[in-house]
Design a protein around this motif. Structure first.
Motif, PDB file in Angstrom:
ATOM      1  N   THR A   1      -1.471  16.609  -3.661  1.00 35.32           N
ATOM      2  CA  THR A   1      -2.407  15.553  -3.255  1.00 35.32           C
ATOM      3  C   THR A   1      -1.667  14.242  -2.983  1.00 35.32           C
ATOM      4  O   THR A   1      -1.904  13.586  -1.957  1.00 35.32           O
ATOM      5  CB  THR A   1      -3.467  15.332  -4.353  1.00 35.32           C
ATOM      6  OG1 THR A   1      -4.152  16.565  -4.584  1.00 35.32           O
ATOM      7  CG2 THR A   1      -4.463  14.268  -3.948  1.00 35.32           C
ATOM      8  N   ALA A   2      -0.755  13.859  -3.879  1.00 34.80           N
ATOM      9  CA  ALA A   2       0.013  12.626  -3.698  1.00 34.80           C
ATOM     10  C   ALA A   2       0.927  12.727  -2.479  1.00 34.80           C
ATOM     11  O   ALA A   2       1.121  11.752  -1.749  1.00 34.80           O
ATOM     12  CB  ALA A   2       0.827  12.322  -4.951  1.00 34.80           C
TER      13      ALA A   2
ATOM     14  N   GLU B   1       0.827  -1.212   0.000  1.00 31.42           N
ATOM     15  CA  GLU B   1       0.000   0.000   0.000  1.00 31.42           C
ATOM     16  C   GLU B   1       0.862   1.263   0.000  1.00 31.42           C
ATOM     17  O   GLU B   1       0.639   2.184  -0.788  1.00 31.42           O
ATOM     18  CB  GLU B   1      -0.913   0.004   1.221  1.00 31.42           C
ATOM     19  CG  GLU B   1      -1.787   1.238   1.329  1.00 31.42           C
ATOM     20  CD  GLU B   1      -2.596   1.260   2.615  1.00 31.42           C
ATOM     21  OE1 GLU B   1      -3.130   2.347   2.926  1.00 31.42           O
ATOM     22  OE2 GLU B   1      -2.705   0.227   3.302  1.00 31.42           O
TER      23      GLU B   1
ATOM     24  N   GLU C   1       0.281  10.505   5.015  1.00 32.69           N
ATOM     25  CA  GLU C   1      -0.630   9.761   5.892  1.00 32.69           C
ATOM     26  C   GLU C   1      -0.294   8.269   5.906  1.00 32.69           C
ATOM     27  O   GLU C   1      -0.262   7.645   6.969  1.00 32.69           O
ATOM     28  CB  GLU C   1      -2.076   9.967   5.447  1.00 32.69           C
ATOM     29  CG  GLU C   1      -2.583  11.370   5.716  1.00 32.69           C
ATOM     30  CD  GLU C   1      -3.991  11.595   5.193  1.00 32.69           C
ATOM     31  OE1 GLU C   1      -4.711  10.600   4.944  1.00 32.69           O
ATOM     32  OE2 GLU C   1      -4.368  12.765   5.031  1.00 32.69           O
ATOM     33  N   SER C   2      -0.033   7.708   4.732  1.00 34.92           N
ATOM     34  CA  SER C   2       0.201   6.260   4.685  1.00 34.92           C
ATOM     35  C   SER C   2       1.584   5.896   5.224  1.00 34.92           C
ATOM     36  O   SER C   2       1.792   4.757   5.657  1.00 34.92           O
ATOM     37  CB  SER C   2       0.025   5.727   3.263  1.00 34.92           C
ATOM     38  OG  SER C   2       1.028   6.209   2.408  1.00 34.92           O
TER      39      SER C   2
ATOM     40  N   ASP D   1       0.314  14.517   0.271  1.00 38.27           N
ATOM     41  CA  ASP D   1      -0.527  14.373   1.463  1.00 38.27           C
ATOM     42  C   ASP D   1      -0.913  12.912   1.699  1.00 38.27           C
ATOM     43  O   ASP D   1      -0.914  12.436   2.839  1.00 38.27           O
ATOM     44  CB  ASP D   1      -1.781  15.240   1.332  1.00 38.27           C
ATOM     45  CG  ASP D   1      -1.468  16.727   1.387  1.00 38.27           C
ATOM     46  OD1 ASP D   1      -0.377  17.100   1.882  1.00 38.27           O
ATOM     47  OD2 ASP D   1      -2.302  17.534   0.920  1.00 38.27           O
ATOM     48  N   THR D   2      -1.230  12.206   0.622  1.00 42.32           N
ATOM     49  CA  THR D   2      -1.602  10.793   0.737  1.00 42.32           C
ATOM     50  C   THR D   2      -0.438   9.969   1.277  1.00 42.32           C
ATOM     51  O   THR D   2      -0.617   9.142   2.180  1.00 42.32           O
ATOM     52  CB  THR D   2      -2.035  10.242  -0.640  1.00 42.32           C
ATOM     53  OG1 THR D   2      -3.119  11.035  -1.125  1.00 42.32           O
ATOM     54  CG2 THR D   2      -2.463   8.795  -0.552  1.00 42.32           C
ATOM     55  N   LEU D   3       0.756  10.201   0.738  1.00 39.27           N
ATOM     56  CA  LEU D   3       1.927   9.453   1.199  1.00 39.27           C
ATOM     57  C   LEU D   3       2.284   9.813   2.639  1.00 39.27           C
ATOM     58  O   LEU D   3       2.689   8.948   3.411  1.00 39.27           O
ATOM     59  CB  LEU D   3       3.122   9.700   0.278  1.00 39.27           C
ATOM     60  CG  LEU D   3       4.408   8.959   0.652  1.00 39.27           C
ATOM     61  CD1 LEU D   3       4.183   7.460   0.737  1.00 39.27           C
ATOM     62  CD2 LEU D   3       5.517   9.282  -0.321  1.00 39.27           C
TER      63      LEU D   3
ATOM     64  N   ASP E   1       1.680   4.323  -2.934  1.00 42.04           N
ATOM     65  CA  ASP E   1       1.608   5.775  -2.719  1.00 42.04           C
ATOM     66  C   ASP E   1       2.921   6.458  -3.098  1.00 42.04           C
ATOM     67  O   ASP E   1       2.926   7.574  -3.623  1.00 42.04           O
ATOM     68  CB  ASP E   1       1.256   6.083  -1.258  1.00 42.04           C
ATOM     69  CG  ASP E   1      -0.173   5.688  -0.913  1.00 42.04           C
ATOM     70  OD1 ASP E   1      -0.997   5.545  -1.840  1.00 42.04           O
ATOM     71  OD2 ASP E   1      -0.455   5.522   0.289  1.00 42.04           O
TER      72      ASP E   1
END
Length: 147
Positions: free
Chosen positions: A88-89, A66, A95-96, A91-93, A70
């Motif tokens: 956006t990418a 996962e 968090e993950s 911020d996603t990374l 990301d």
């Protein structure tokens, strides 16, 4: 913008330059922020990729897959020119990436609990009937011939 020294520019040229600098200040700020975001995103992608590789044996496959997806998405966004997609990418990374830390931490906790349990094995107690004497060696002979 400040113009100093004995320049050969006329007052009108100086005023025009100041006015142009003020007009483009917002554009300059936006470009600077975009560059900073891209730099930070590149650093995050690199560090996360390295963290995954360095701790591959400690991470569950689902978490690893996962987060790696990301990282790849962020790298793809960085290859393009869309700053919003990069943000956006990123911020996603961000968090993950926390899932990696949680997985590594829980793995280390389990390992330390295991080692603590094995350390609690019964140890040999000293025999009660042994005579233990605490002593100090003292040399009582005079030191003859030593100068």
């Amino acid at each position: 913008m400040t113009i100093t020294g004995g320049s050969s520019l006329s007052k009108e040229d100086i005023e025009r330059m100041v006015r142009e600098a003020e007009e483009h200040a917002a554009e300059d700020k936006a470009r600077r922020e975009a560059a900073e975001t891209r730099n930070t995103a590149e650093q995050l992608a690199y560090s996360t990729d390295k963290l995954i590789k360095d701790n591959a044996d400690k991470l569950p496959n689902d978490v690893k897959t996962e987060v790696q997806a990301d990282v790849d998405a962020l790298k793809s966004a960085l290859a393009g020119d869309d700053d919003a997609a990069v943000k956006t990418a990123f911020d996603t990374l961000s968090e993950s990436q926390q899932k990696l830390g949680q997985a590594i931490y829980s793995q280390e906790q389990a390992a330390s609990a295991e080692s603590a349990a094995s350390d609690e094995a019964p140890k040999e107690a000293p025999a009660e009937d042994e005579d233990i004497v605490d002593a100090e060696v003292v040399d009582d002979e005079p030191e003859e011939g030593k100068k």
